[in-house]
Design an enzyme around this catalytic site. Structure first.
Site, PDB file in Angstrom:
ATOM      1  N   CYS A   1       0.857  -1.186   0.000  1.00 11.65           N
ATOM      2  CA  CYS A   1       0.000   0.000   0.000  1.00 11.65           C
ATOM      3  C   CYS A   1       0.892   1.234   0.000  1.00 11.65           C
ATOM      4  O   CYS A   1       1.854   1.305   0.777  1.00 11.65           O
ATOM      5  CB  CYS A   1      -0.906   0.001   1.234  1.00 11.65           C
ATOM      6  SG  CYS A   1      -1.990   1.438   1.353  1.00 11.65           S
TER       7      CYS A   1
ATOM      8  N   HIS B   1      -8.789  -3.830  -2.663  1.00  8.82           N
ATOM      9  CA  HIS B   1      -7.927  -2.980  -1.828  1.00  8.82           C
ATOM     10  C   HIS B   1      -8.372  -1.523  -1.901  1.00  8.82           C
ATOM     11  O   HIS B   1      -8.505  -0.846  -0.865  1.00  8.82           O
ATOM     12  CB  HIS B   1      -6.482  -3.135  -2.312  1.00  8.82           C
ATOM     13  CG  HIS B   1      -5.472  -2.322  -1.576  1.00  8.82           C
ATOM     14  ND1 HIS B   1      -4.538  -2.882  -0.734  1.00  8.82           N
ATOM     15  CD2 HIS B   1      -5.224  -0.979  -1.553  1.00  8.82           C
ATOM     16  CE1 HIS B   1      -3.766  -1.929  -0.234  1.00  8.82           C
ATOM     17  NE2 HIS B   1      -4.162  -0.758  -0.725  1.00  8.82           N
ATOM     18  N   GLU B   2      -8.608  -1.024  -3.117  1.00  6.84           N
ATOM     19  CA  GLU B   2      -8.986   0.383  -3.264  1.00  6.84           C
ATOM     20  C   GLU B   2     -10.392   0.647  -2.733  1.00  6.84           C
ATOM     21  O   GLU B   2     -10.654   1.714  -2.163  1.00  6.84           O
ATOM     22  CB  GLU B   2      -8.865   0.813  -4.728  1.00  6.84           C
ATOM     23  CG  GLU B   2      -7.467   0.692  -5.318  1.00  6.84           C
ATOM     24  CD  GLU B   2      -6.401   1.397  -4.496  1.00  6.84           C
ATOM     25  OE1 GLU B   2      -6.706   2.416  -3.846  1.00  6.84           O
ATOM     26  OE2 GLU B   2      -5.252   0.919  -4.494  1.00  6.84           O
TER      27      GLU B   2
ATOM     28  N   HIS C   1     -10.176   1.153   0.853  1.00  8.88           N
ATOM     29  CA  HIS C   1      -9.727   2.505   1.198  1.00  8.88           C
ATOM     30  C   HIS C   1     -10.899   3.475   1.319  1.00  8.88           C
ATOM     31  O   HIS C   1     -10.990   4.233   2.298  1.00  8.88           O
ATOM     32  CB  HIS C   1      -8.746   3.033   0.148  1.00  8.88           C
ATOM     33  CG  HIS C   1      -7.316   2.727   0.424  1.00  8.88           C
ATOM     34  ND1 HIS C   1      -6.680   3.072   1.609  1.00  8.88           N
ATOM     35  CD2 HIS C   1      -6.368   2.117  -0.341  1.00  8.88           C
ATOM     36  CE1 HIS C   1      -5.423   2.678   1.565  1.00  8.88           C
ATOM     37  NE2 HIS C   1      -5.207   2.093   0.391  1.00  8.88           N
TER      38      HIS C   1
END
Length: 208
Positions: free
Chosen positions: A120, A162-163, A166
């Protein structure tokens, strides 16, 4: 099979860097522990030149930081938005952005978890094994408010998940045990100077 998909659609050819990066400016990447990374982001409600300029900046920042994806809160902006330029496990390149992304829930019986390395940009230099489904489907909008659906497998599925984490206020460290989290933070501390030197060199090269 096309070698490049842009905004989820096959494209005959594409430059090494998304054109948005040529219009953008490098922004500071936020780091784990900063509040903006640890709370859910706000929905994007205004579509226009300011949003387009933010996307330009995010692409340039992502390339300078050597990332495969970047969420808006990673440049300090509390909005549900991310950009990506990421290959899948077949070598197909995927490039684009998603506004107000929502990750579809997969049938647990049909999904397969891959426990592979993940990093990251907001935890510079650290890579840890994180289990993620081998397929992801994300729905959202483009910068003009047009609905989009993007599907990914393998490494690109990991990027999409993953995004989306976020913009929901989570970092990948949240998926680790306490011991693993400490190990990741030690890695980051050890490699921080090297990572930031590379980013500075990349920024200078882009500006040349």
């Amino acid at each position: 099979m096309p070698s490049v998909f842009v905004q989820g659609r096959p494209t005959a050819s594409y430059p090494p860097f998304a054109p948005e990066a040529g219009r953008g400016a490098v922004r500071r990447v936020t780091e784990v522990g900063e509040e903006v990374l640890h709370r859910p982001c706000r929905d994007v409600t205004e579509f226009g030149p300011d949003l387009a300029a933010l996307i330009d900046d995010m692409f340039r920042t992502m390339y300078v930081a050597e990332g495969a994806g970047l969420a808006a809160n990673q440049v300090g902006v509390d909005l549900r938005l991310f950009v990506y330029d990421c290959p899948d496990d077949e070598g197909v390149r995927h490039v684009g952005h998603l506004v107000n992304p929502v990750l579809d829930a997969l049938d647990p019986a049909a999904r397969r978890l891959l426990d592979e390395g993940e990093g990251c940009l907001s935890v510079p230099g650290a890579v840890m094994a994180v289990p993620r489904p081998d397929r992801a489907v994300v729905r959202g909008l483009d910068k003009d408010g047009v609905p989009l659906l993007v599907e990914g497998t393998g490494y690109f599925a990991r990027c999409l998940a993953h995004e989306t984490d976020h913009v929901n206020g989570h970092v990948y460290l949240d998926r680790l045990s306490g011991r693993e989290r400490k190990a990741a933070l030690r890695q980051s501390a050890d490699r921080r100077e090297e990572v930031f030197a590379r980013r500075a060199a990349n920024a200078a090269a882009f500006a040349a």
